[in-house]
Design a protein around this motif. Structure first.
Motif, PDB file in Angstrom:
ATOM      1  N   VAL A 112       6.385   5.390  31.047  1.00 47.53           N
ATOM      2  CA  VAL A 112       5.224   5.207  30.188  1.00 47.53           C
ATOM      3  C   VAL A 112       4.165   4.410  30.947  1.00 47.53           C
ATOM      4  O   VAL A 112       4.401   3.281  31.361  1.00 47.53           O
ATOM      5  N   ASP A 113       3.013   5.026  31.118  1.00 43.86           N
ATOM      6  CA  ASP A 113       1.874   4.411  31.782  1.00 43.86           C
ATOM      7  C   ASP A 113       1.004   3.796  30.686  1.00 43.86           C
ATOM      8  O   ASP A 113       0.503   4.502  29.820  1.00 43.86           O
TER       9      ASP A 113
ATOM     10  N   TRP B  62       8.252   6.323  17.353  1.00 46.03           N
ATOM     11  CA  TRP B  62       8.925   7.524  17.860  1.00 46.03           C
ATOM     12  C   TRP B  62       9.658   7.323  19.181  1.00 46.03           C
ATOM     13  O   TRP B  62      10.459   8.174  19.573  1.00 46.03           O
ATOM     14  N   LEU B  63       9.401   6.235  19.894  1.00 42.63           N
ATOM     15  CA  LEU B  63      10.171   5.978  21.115  1.00 42.63           C
ATOM     16  C   LEU B  63      11.621   5.698  20.746  1.00 42.63           C
ATOM     17  O   LEU B  63      11.889   5.011  19.761  1.00 42.63           O
ATOM     18  N   GLN B  64      12.531   6.225  21.526  1.00 46.62           N
ATOM     19  CA  GLN B  64      13.952   6.063  21.229  1.00 46.62           C
ATOM     20  C   GLN B  64      14.516   4.865  21.973  1.00 46.62           C
ATOM     21  O   GLN B  64      14.358   4.747  23.187  1.00 46.62           O
ATOM     22  N   LYS B  65      15.183   3.990  21.236  1.00 50.32           N
ATOM     23  CA  LYS B  65      15.735   2.773  21.820  1.00 50.32           C
ATOM     24  C   LYS B  65      16.816   3.041  22.852  1.00 50.32           C
ATOM     25  O   LYS B  65      17.007   2.258  23.766  1.00 50.32           O
ATOM     26  N   ASP B  66      17.526   4.145  22.722  1.00 49.48           N
ATOM     27  CA  ASP B  66      18.635   4.418  23.633  1.00 49.48           C
ATOM     28  C   ASP B  66      18.217   5.164  24.901  1.00 49.48           C
ATOM     29  O   ASP B  66      19.050   5.475  25.740  1.00 49.48           O
ATOM     30  N   VAL B  67      16.909   5.435  25.064  1.00 50.53           N
ATOM     31  CA  VAL B  67      16.410   6.087  26.267  1.00 50.53           C
ATOM     32  C   VAL B  67      15.772   5.022  27.157  1.00 50.53           C
ATOM     33  O   VAL B  67      14.819   4.353  26.740  1.00 50.53           O
ATOM     34  N   PRO B  68      16.290   4.833  28.367  1.00 47.96           N
ATOM     35  CA  PRO B  68      15.670   3.845  29.263  1.00 47.96           C
ATOM     36  C   PRO B  68      14.195   4.174  29.475  1.00 47.96           C
ATOM     37  O   PRO B  68      13.820   5.337  29.610  1.00 47.96           O
ATOM     38  N   THR B  69      13.375   3.136  29.470  1.00 48.02           N
ATOM     39  CA  THR B  69      11.938   3.316  29.604  1.00 48.02           C
ATOM     40  C   THR B  69      11.419   2.443  30.739  1.00 48.02           C
ATOM     41  O   THR B  69      11.739   1.264  30.804  1.00 48.02           O
ATOM     42  N   VAL B  70      10.624   3.051  31.612  1.00 45.80           N
ATOM     43  CA  VAL B  70       9.976   2.330  32.704  1.00 45.80           C
ATOM     44  C   VAL B  70       8.498   2.244  32.349  1.00 45.80           C
ATOM     45  O   VAL B  70       7.843   3.264  32.140  1.00 45.80           O
TER      46      VAL B  70
ATOM     47  N   ASN C 132      16.657   5.264  40.695  1.00 46.30           N
ATOM     48  CA  ASN C 132      17.888   5.786  40.089  1.00 46.30           C
ATOM     49  C   ASN C 132      17.746   5.919  38.587  1.00 46.30           C
ATOM     50  O   ASN C 132      18.206   6.907  38.000  1.00 46.30           O
ATOM     51  N   ILE C 133      17.126   4.941  37.952  1.00 44.91           N
ATOM     52  CA  ILE C 133      16.919   5.001  36.501  1.00 44.91           C
ATOM     53  C   ILE C 133      16.063   6.207  36.142  1.00 44.91           C
ATOM     54  O   ILE C 133      16.374   6.950  35.210  1.00 44.91           O
ATOM     55  N   ILE C 134      14.994   6.428  36.897  1.00 40.09           N
ATOM     56  CA  ILE C 134      14.104   7.560  36.634  1.00 40.09           C
ATOM     57  C   ILE C 134      14.830   8.880  36.887  1.00 40.09           C
ATOM     58  O   ILE C 134      14.739   9.813  36.081  1.00 40.09           O
ATOM     59  N   GLU C 135      15.574   8.956  37.984  1.00 44.37           N
ATOM     60  CA  GLU C 135      16.310  10.184  38.301  1.00 44.37           C
ATOM     61  C   GLU C 135      17.358  10.506  37.235  1.00 44.37           C
ATOM     62  O   GLU C 135      17.726  11.664  37.055  1.00 44.37           O
TER      63      GLU C 135
ATOM     64  N   MET D 223       3.190  -6.987  28.977  1.00 41.88           N
ATOM     65  CA  MET D 223       2.824  -7.164  27.567  1.00 41.88           C
ATOM     66  C   MET D 223       3.442  -6.057  26.717  1.00 41.88           C
ATOM     67  O   MET D 223       3.947  -6.308  25.623  1.00 41.88           O
ATOM     68  N   ALA D 224       3.430  -4.830  27.228  1.00 38.23           N
ATOM     69  CA  ALA D 224       4.029  -3.710  26.505  1.00 38.23           C
ATOM     70  C   ALA D 224       5.533  -3.933  26.339  1.00 38.23           C
ATOM     71  O   ALA D 224       6.091  -3.645  25.283  1.00 38.23           O
ATOM     72  N   MET D 225       6.181  -4.452  27.372  1.00 41.55           N
ATOM     73  CA  MET D 225       7.605  -4.727  27.293  1.00 41.55           C
ATOM     74  C   MET D 225       7.899  -5.730  26.178  1.00 41.55           C
ATOM     75  O   MET D 225       8.830  -5.547  25.398  1.00 41.55           O
TER      76      MET D 225
END
Length: 73
Positions: free
Chosen positions: A16-17, A46-54, A7-10, A65-67
């Motif tokens: 981000v791989d 450049w990553l936006q804080k308000d955009v959910p990221t998987v 649902n988050i992705i949709e 670790m990336a999280m």
């Protein structure tokens, strides 16, 4: 949990791989960005804080670790 991630992705999450470019080339989620773990700190510019990221990797260790890096920023 899997349905939540779907649902988050949709709904427009960024995928981000964090694997190496070679691993990414061997197969990845369609539409994902390849930002290797050793480059994730640079991506905070450049990553936006308000955009959910998987975050994804092979086992969950590098994405964890990336999280931590992203949350610290």
């Amino acid at each position: 949990m899997v349905e939540d991630i779907k649902n988050i992705i949709e709904n427009g999450a960024l995928i981000v791989d964090v694997r190496t470019p070679g691993e990414y080339k061997e197969g990845h989620i369609e539409g994902s960005l390849n930002i290797p773990l050793n480059k994730i700190d640079e991506a905070t510019e450049w990553l936006q804080k308000d955009v959910p990221t998987v975050l994804v990797c092979a086992s969950g260790e590098r994405s964890g670790m990336a999280m931590e890096i992203l949350q610290a920023k």
